[in-house]
Structures are given as structure tokens and as C-alpha cells.
Design a protein around this motif. Structure first.
Motif, PDB file in Angstrom:
ATOM      1  N   PRO A  10       2.749  -3.704  -7.127  1.00 14.78           N
ATOM      2  CA  PRO A  10       2.562  -3.844  -5.676  1.00 14.78           C
ATOM      3  C   PRO A  10       2.115  -5.241  -5.235  1.00 14.78           C
ATOM      4  O   PRO A  10       2.654  -5.807  -4.288  1.00 14.78           O
ATOM      5  CB  PRO A  10       1.507  -2.792  -5.338  1.00 14.78           C
ATOM      6  CG  PRO A  10       1.607  -1.783  -6.427  1.00 14.78           C
ATOM      7  CD  PRO A  10       2.040  -2.537  -7.653  1.00 14.78           C
ATOM      8  N   TYR A  11       1.122  -5.820  -5.940  1.00 19.71           N
ATOM      9  CA  TYR A  11       0.626  -7.122  -5.493  1.00 19.71           C
ATOM     10  C   TYR A  11       1.607  -8.246  -5.799  1.00 19.71           C
ATOM     11  O   TYR A  11       1.653  -9.245  -5.087  1.00 19.71           O
ATOM     12  CB  TYR A  11      -0.769  -7.427  -6.047  1.00 19.71           C
ATOM     13  CG  TYR A  11      -0.901  -7.515  -7.543  1.00 19.71           C
ATOM     14  CD1 TYR A  11      -0.760  -8.726  -8.201  1.00 19.71           C
ATOM     15  CD2 TYR A  11      -1.204  -6.390  -8.304  1.00 19.71           C
ATOM     16  CE1 TYR A  11      -0.906  -8.810  -9.581  1.00 19.71           C
ATOM     17  CE2 TYR A  11      -1.355  -6.468  -9.673  1.00 19.71           C
ATOM     18  CZ  TYR A  11      -1.209  -7.685 -10.310  1.00 19.71           C
ATOM     19  OH  TYR A  11      -1.353  -7.771 -11.662  1.00 19.71           O
ATOM     20  N   HIS A  61       6.916  -0.902  -6.665  1.00 21.55           N
ATOM     21  CA  HIS A  61       7.560  -1.516  -5.508  1.00 21.55           C
ATOM     22  C   HIS A  61       8.869  -2.192  -5.928  1.00 21.55           C
ATOM     23  O   HIS A  61       8.991  -2.670  -7.041  1.00 21.55           O
ATOM     24  CB  HIS A  61       6.646  -2.541  -4.855  1.00 21.55           C
ATOM     25  CG  HIS A  61       5.532  -1.918  -4.065  1.00 21.55           C
ATOM     26  ND1 HIS A  61       4.541  -1.153  -4.637  1.00 21.55           N
ATOM     27  CD2 HIS A  61       5.266  -1.955  -2.744  1.00 21.55           C
ATOM     28  CE1 HIS A  61       3.710  -0.752  -3.700  1.00 21.55           C
ATOM     29  NE2 HIS A  61       4.125  -1.222  -2.549  1.00 21.55           N
ATOM     30  N   GLN A 120      -8.042 -11.111   0.671  1.00 21.17           N
ATOM     31  CA  GLN A 120      -7.216  -9.928   0.912  1.00 21.17           C
ATOM     32  C   GLN A 120      -6.652  -9.937   2.334  1.00 21.17           C
ATOM     33  O   GLN A 120      -5.483  -9.634   2.540  1.00 21.17           O
ATOM     34  CB  GLN A 120      -8.030  -8.651   0.699  1.00 21.17           C
ATOM     35  CG  GLN A 120      -8.275  -8.324  -0.753  1.00 21.17           C
ATOM     36  CD  GLN A 120      -9.088  -7.047  -0.917  1.00 21.17           C
ATOM     37  OE1 GLN A 120     -10.179  -6.926  -0.364  1.00 21.17           O
ATOM     38  NE2 GLN A 120      -8.561  -6.108  -1.682  1.00 21.17           N
ATOM     39  N   SER A 126      -3.759  -5.526   0.985  1.00 23.58           N
ATOM     40  CA  SER A 126      -4.618  -4.408   1.357  1.00 23.58           C
ATOM     41  C   SER A 126      -5.232  -3.799   0.098  1.00 23.58           C
ATOM     42  O   SER A 126      -4.826  -4.093  -1.019  1.00 23.58           O
ATOM     43  CB  SER A 126      -3.810  -3.349   2.107  1.00 23.58           C
ATOM     44  OG  SER A 126      -2.865  -2.762   1.233  1.00 23.58           O
ATOM     45  N   GLU A 127      -6.193  -2.930   0.295  1.00 23.12           N
ATOM     46  CA  GLU A 127      -6.887  -2.282  -0.814  1.00 23.12           C
ATOM     47  C   GLU A 127      -5.905  -1.471  -1.674  1.00 23.12           C
ATOM     48  O   GLU A 127      -6.076  -1.365  -2.883  1.00 23.12           O
ATOM     49  CB  GLU A 127      -8.010  -1.390  -0.276  1.00 23.12           C
ATOM     50  CG  GLU A 127      -8.986  -0.907  -1.308  1.00 23.12           C
ATOM     51  CD  GLU A 127      -9.808  -2.010  -1.993  1.00 23.12           C
ATOM     52  OE1 GLU A 127     -10.274  -1.743  -3.115  1.00 23.12           O
ATOM     53  OE2 GLU A 127      -9.972  -3.106  -1.435  1.00 23.12           O
ATOM     54  N   GLU A 128      -4.866  -0.909  -1.063  1.00 21.93           N
ATOM     55  CA  GLU A 128      -3.873  -0.141  -1.806  1.00 21.93           C
ATOM     56  C   GLU A 128      -2.972  -1.053  -2.632  1.00 21.93           C
ATOM     57  O   GLU A 128      -2.484  -0.663  -3.688  1.00 21.93           O
ATOM     58  CB  GLU A 128      -2.996   0.691  -0.857  1.00 21.93           C
ATOM     59  CG  GLU A 128      -3.733   1.739  -0.065  1.00 21.93           C
ATOM     60  CD  GLU A 128      -4.466   1.150   1.147  1.00 21.93           C
ATOM     61  OE1 GLU A 128      -3.932   0.229   1.793  1.00 21.93           O
ATOM     62  OE2 GLU A 128      -5.589   1.605   1.415  1.00 21.93           O
ATOM     63  N   ILE A 129      -2.723  -2.262  -2.145  1.00 23.98           N
ATOM     64  CA  ILE A 129      -1.824  -3.181  -2.843  1.00 23.98           C
ATOM     65  C   ILE A 129      -2.541  -3.898  -3.982  1.00 23.98           C
ATOM     66  O   ILE A 129      -2.036  -3.981  -5.097  1.00 23.98           O
ATOM     67  CB  ILE A 129      -1.204  -4.195  -1.855  1.00 23.98           C
ATOM     68  CG1 ILE A 129      -0.257  -3.456  -0.906  1.00 23.98           C
ATOM     69  CG2 ILE A 129      -0.473  -5.306  -2.586  1.00 23.98           C
ATOM     70  CD1 ILE A 129       0.314  -4.318   0.188  1.00 23.98           C
ATOM     71  N   TRP A 130      -3.728  -4.439  -3.696  1.00 27.82           N
ATOM     72  CA  TRP A 130      -4.499  -5.156  -4.720  1.00 27.82           C
ATOM     73  C   TRP A 130      -5.966  -4.864  -4.470  1.00 27.82           C
ATOM     74  O   TRP A 130      -6.607  -5.532  -3.661  1.00 27.82           O
ATOM     75  CB  TRP A 130      -4.214  -6.653  -4.645  1.00 27.82           C
ATOM     76  CG  TRP A 130      -4.332  -7.375  -5.952  1.00 27.82           C
ATOM     77  CD1 TRP A 130      -4.815  -6.898  -7.132  1.00 27.82           C
ATOM     78  CD2 TRP A 130      -3.952  -8.727  -6.209  1.00 27.82           C
ATOM     79  NE1 TRP A 130      -4.760  -7.858  -8.101  1.00 27.82           N
ATOM     80  CE2 TRP A 130      -4.225  -8.999  -7.567  1.00 27.82           C
ATOM     81  CE3 TRP A 130      -3.409  -9.739  -5.436  1.00 27.82           C
ATOM     82  CZ2 TRP A 130      -3.980 -10.231  -8.150  1.00 27.82           C
ATOM     83  CZ3 TRP A 130      -3.158 -10.962  -6.026  1.00 27.82           C
ATOM     84  CH2 TRP A 130      -3.441 -11.201  -7.364  1.00 27.82           C
ATOM     85  N   PRO A 131      -6.538  -3.878  -5.156  1.00 29.57           N
ATOM     86  CA  PRO A 131      -7.913  -3.445  -4.902  1.00 29.57           C
ATOM     87  C   PRO A 131      -8.949  -4.547  -5.131  1.00 29.57           C
ATOM     88  O   PRO A 131      -8.789  -5.401  -6.002  1.00 29.57           O
ATOM     89  CB  PRO A 131      -8.123  -2.300  -5.895  1.00 29.57           C
ATOM     90  CG  PRO A 131      -6.765  -1.857  -6.282  1.00 29.57           C
ATOM     91  CD  PRO A 131      -5.888  -3.063  -6.180  1.00 29.57           C
TER      92      PRO A 131
END
Length: 186
Positions: A10-11, A61, A120, A126-131
Motif C-alpha cells: 500500500p505505501y 494494491h 503522514q 493514512s494510518e491504513e496505508i502506512w501505520p
């Protein structure tokens, strides 16, 4: 325009989209474009049975990458599993390099938590993409303590030295006192 699908973390997908658009166009960075071209192949299903057990579970992704008609016919239009992983690792390294540099810069003015949150926010991770916790771990592993910039610390030391120099010039502090101070902080 032709499109190639690139499975990614994701990231990494967010990093590619942020820097190269959606669909991604690597033509603005010749090095990345050449590296991606080397990954393109003409379709071959000869060894697919070798990869039946391979899971792309962390590559959740898909990034669409645009290629020219010339690239399509000259290099191909698919990516092997090996090239997907290799190119993904390369782009992941680029994303982590951005992370370390930007957070180091932000930490010259902010504490680590606020620097990570600003990173971020500014780069749409976002937290979902890269915590947050993952970013913190990457940063702490990558940047040594003595390599971290502290704007407050550096400015404080410079201002203290300036003030003490002025106090020496008016006789409030002796030159020996100034030497003691300098040896303590150098």
C-alpha cells in the motif's frame, strides 16, 4: 497509451502515485523509467507452475503504469513475479529514503511523534496505508541517534556560545571560564 499493472504494498503504491501520478508515468525520471523497462517482458506462461504457491498477500494494491507504444512492442507488456518483487523493493527503498529524510527535517522543529504525523499528512500516507508504528520503527532503525538533527539543541548551543563570548568581552566571564565552557561542549 498502454497500461501495465504492478502489484505493490500500500505505501509503495501511494509513493508511486504521489510522485508519478495515476496511472504512473516514469518518464520524468529516466533512471526509474529504464529500470522499469528492464522489468517488462513479452508474455510467457512457461514457468507459471513454479509460482503457484507464491502469495502476494502484502501486495494488496495495484499501480497502473503507463508505457509508450514503443516500450510495448520493444520490451513487452507484462512483469514476471521476480521483477514485480525487485521493482517493488527498489521503490520501497525510495519511499523509505523519503521517509527518513523528511522526518529528520521535521524533527529539527518538532518532536518525533508530531514529525511522523506531519509526514503522514503531507504525503497522504493514512494510518491504513502506512501505520504510525511502522514508520516509527523504520525511522528508528534507519537513522542513528547522532545523525538526528536537533534544531533546538544546535541553536541553543550557538546562542550560548555567542552570549558567553559577549560576556567575556565585557569582563563578566573570564577567558578561562569560556575555555572551560567550550571544552565541556566540544
Amino acid at each position: 497509451m498502454f497500461l501495465v499493472e504492478l502489484p505493490s504494498k500500500p505505501y509503495v503504491a501511494q509513493y508511486i502515485t504521489f510522485n508519478y501520478g495515476n496511472p504512473a508515468n516514469f518518464s520524468s525520471n529516466k533512471f526509474v523509467q529504464d529500470r522499469f523497462r528492464k522489468c517488462l517482458i513479452r508474455p510467457c506462461n512457461r514457468h507459471n507452475s513454479r509460482y503457484l504457491q507464491l502469495s502476494f498477500s502484502i501486495h494488496t494494491h495495484i499501480v497502473k503504469v503507463s508505457i509508450t507504444q514503443d516500450d510495448f512492442y520493444r520490451y513487452g507488456w507484462e512483469l514476471t513475479t521476480t521483477d514485480i518483487i525487485a521493482f517493488g523493493k527498489y521503490m520501497e527503498g525510495q519511499a523509505k529514503f523519503l521517509l527518513c529524510n523528511m522526518i529528520s527535517f521535521y524533527m529539527s522543529f518538532l518532536n518525533q511523534k508530531d514529525a511522523i504525523l506531519l509526514f503522514q499528512k503531507n504525503f497522504d500516507f493514512s494510518e491504513e496505508i502506512w501505520p504510525y508504528e511502522t514508520i516509527k520503527k523504520i525511522y528508528d532503525r534507519s537513522v542513528l541517534a547522532d545523525g538526528k538533527i536537533s534544531y533546538t539543541r544546535d541553536v541553543t548551543l550557538k546562542l550560548e556560545k555567542l552570549i558567553l563570548s559577549n560576556l567575556v568581552s565585557i569582563g563578566n566571564i573570564t577567558p578561562d571560564g569560556m575555555l572551560h565552557y567550550e571544552s565541556k561542549y566540544n
